[in-house]
Scaffold this active site. Structure first.
Site, PDB file in Angstrom:
ATOM      1  N   SER A   1      11.724  11.014 -32.580  1.00  0.00           N
ATOM      2  CA  SER A   1      11.919  10.521 -31.216  1.00  0.00           C
ATOM      3  C   SER A   1      13.210   9.750 -31.064  1.00  0.00           C
ATOM      4  CB  SER A   1      10.768   9.599 -30.811  1.00  0.00           C
ATOM      5  OG  SER A   1       9.679  10.324 -30.320  1.00  0.00           O
TER       6      SER A   1
ATOM      7  N   HIS B   1       7.563   3.590 -25.378  1.00  0.00           N
ATOM      8  CA  HIS B   1       8.349   4.646 -26.013  1.00  0.00           C
ATOM      9  C   HIS B   1       9.604   4.981 -25.216  1.00  0.00           C
ATOM     10  CE1 HIS B   1       9.035   8.773 -27.718  1.00  0.00           C
ATOM     11  NE2 HIS B   1       8.565   8.212 -28.819  1.00  0.00           N
TER      12      HIS B   1
ATOM     13  N   ASP C   1      10.159  10.644 -20.411  1.00  0.00           N
ATOM     14  CA  ASP C   1       9.356   9.926 -21.399  1.00  0.00           C
ATOM     15  C   ASP C   1       8.382   9.031 -20.649  1.00  0.00           C
ATOM     16  OD1 ASP C   1       8.703   8.364 -23.921  1.00  0.00           O
ATOM     17  OD2 ASP C   1      10.399   9.533 -24.646  1.00  0.00           O
TER      18      ASP C   1
END
Length: 495
Positions: free
Chosen positions: A291, A131, A99
């Site tokens: 996610s 994120h 990520d």
């Protein structure tokens, strides 16, 4: 081809033995994948050293924006997946997050043990740079009296920063490099809460290599329901555990992509996450998206695998799917898969059988010096002329099984396949490059076909009329419109 690829970095897969050009940057050397630019690419193409070339590009995050830890009461998802009814184990099978970077200075991670950065980590820039920290917190935020708690708080957490060097967001090349790095540390679980609508042969090969090395790849299904449910990769590839999102009423989240690739679901709305302080001064926020559904399944899979360490990767893969709690439409559905993640059920459910020699979807995966140096062992061998095995097929996760078969000189071998639903059988010759061959190569290489209807037994006899033994390939695949089937494959001398 060259003109289309000259604008920006390019990922190339070199042919075996091809010279690596000066200036090339390694992506996955075991897979012969490198990153090059225009002049080097032109030289490689002119010299015939390139097997595959793809433009490197950005892959986007799939997210939108009774512990003492103060945010635990807001973690409604714990009850939804049964995490409140089981005690996580100590460190065990690792979880690698591919990520944006992990903020290792965040209060949740600065003193957390078993936390490893596999490359340099960066969290500077747009909100997307938070994120990776958010995803990691859902997996492994520790029990430390502050903030929140992840689903597997003592997990061995590894972070690979896939941020690109040529713009905002993660890049395809860095994602592939992360898959390669995680595969070297197999067995374990790999979380990819990133996605693109563009298919990549190199990305798919990296996933097959990671799976073959012993790891499970978990990916978010995507947030495209309201914009047409476009395909999402890597979520839509075979051998990827694909996770959709649910809301607080155990219904599909309004944004969660729907497709036959979805294996199971997990909460994805109003999820408390940790964020770098540079992005949110409080260090926390509430985000939504598939996610954050995927890391719940990743953390749970590592938890279950640690608690049940004798399981093989295909057993863990199917256990997470088949132990899910059925919601929404009765039985499997494209919105929630087999149901919502159920941790207590996964810990206690019967062990699924091993699906042998996976991945084995095509010839290049099983022959030596293909995807793997050693390839897959032939099912038969000198002194072992008879064998029987049980395996299974799945339309989206495992649509085809290819096996190597030893045929002695001047002998015949009968290949028999008994399926539970309509599956079919082909046998291919030694020169076959892929079971998708067409035209003249198909006529040259295809040795026999059996395509009976329903669950009838299929059988092909292979004759070796030469004075030397040879290796042929048995290909078992689903008939049209069949979603799943198990089968028994038997090999025996035919006289």
């Amino acid at each position: 081809m060259l003109a289309a690829l000259q604008d920006g970095p390019v990922l190339v897969q070199l042919k075996p033995g091809a010279r690596v050009p000066a200036g090339a940057r390694p992506v996955a050397p075991q897979l012969r994948i490198w990153r090059v630019r225009g002049s080097a690419l032109a030289s490689l193409l002119a010299g015939g050293g390139v097997l595959t070339a793809e433009r490197d590009r950005v892959v986007a995050p799939s997210g939108t924006a009774d512990f003492a830890d103060p945010l635990v009461p807001t973690e409604w998802w714990r009850v939804a997946v049964g995490a409140d009814r089981a005690t996580p184990p100590g460190p065990g099978k690792p979880v690698t997050v591919i990520d944006s970077g992990l903020d290792v200075t965040h209060p949740e991670f600065v003193h957390r043990p078993n936390t490893t950065a596999l490359n340099a980590q960066s969290t500077v820039g747009s909100e997307d740079e938070g994120h990776g920290t958010a995803v990691s917190s859902v997996i492994a935020a520790p029990v430390d009296g502050q903030g929140l708690v992840g689903i597997y708080p003592q997990a061995v957490l590894q972070s690979w920063d896939a941020s690109s060097s040529f713009g905002e967001g993660a890049s395809l090349g860095q994602e592939i490099a992360g898959l390669n790095a995680a595969a070297r540390r197999s067995p374990g679980v790999i979380n990819v809460s990133l996605g693109s609508e563009e298919r990549s042969a190199l990305e798919q090969e990296a996933i097959l290599a990671a799976f073959g090395a012993g790891s499970i790849v978990v990916a978010s299904a995507g947030n495209a329901f309201q914009s047409g449910n476009q395909p999402q990769y890597p979520a839509d590839y075979p051998h990827v555990l694909t996770v959709a999102a649910t809301d607080q009423q155990n219904r599909p989240a309004s944004f969660s992509s729907s497709s036959l690739a979805v294996d199971l679901s997990a909460p994805g709305e109003d999820i408390p996450v940790a964020l770098p302080l540079s992005i949110n001064p409080t260090g926390y926020d509430v985000w939504a998206g598939t996610s954050f559904s995927a890391p719940m399944v990743s953390g749970a899979a590592a938890w279950v695998w640690t608690a049940r360490p004798s399981l093989e990767k295909t057993q863990v893969f199917d256990l997470m799917r088949f132990s899910a709690h059925d919601i929404w439409t009765t039985g499997y559905d494209k919105d929630t898969g087999f149901g919502i993640l159920d941790v207590p059920s996964a810990l206690a459910a019967p062990t699924p059988p091993v699906d042998p020699q996976e991945p084995n979807d095509d010839v290049f995966i099983v022959r030596p010096n293909g995807l793997f140096v050693q390839g897959a062992a032939p099912l038969t061998a000198p002194g072992r002329p008879r064998v029987s095995l049980k395996a299974r097929l799945d339309l989206t996760e495992d649509p085809e099984d290819v096996y190597r078969i030893y045929v002695p000189a001047h002998r015949r071998v009968r290949v028999t396949m008994k399926p539970t639903a309509n599956a079919q059988l082909e046998v291919w010759g030694p020169a076959t490059r892929t079971v998708t061959e067409r035209g003249a190569t198909r006529r040259r290489d295809l040795l026999g076909v059996s395509t009976r209807t329903s669950s009838a037994t299929e059988s092909v006899v292979v004759a070796n009329k030469t004075a030397r033994s040879k290796i042929v390939y048995a290909d078992v695949f689903l008939a049209s419109s069949v979603v799943q089937a198990s089968y028994t494959l038997t090999l025996a001398p035919a006289g």
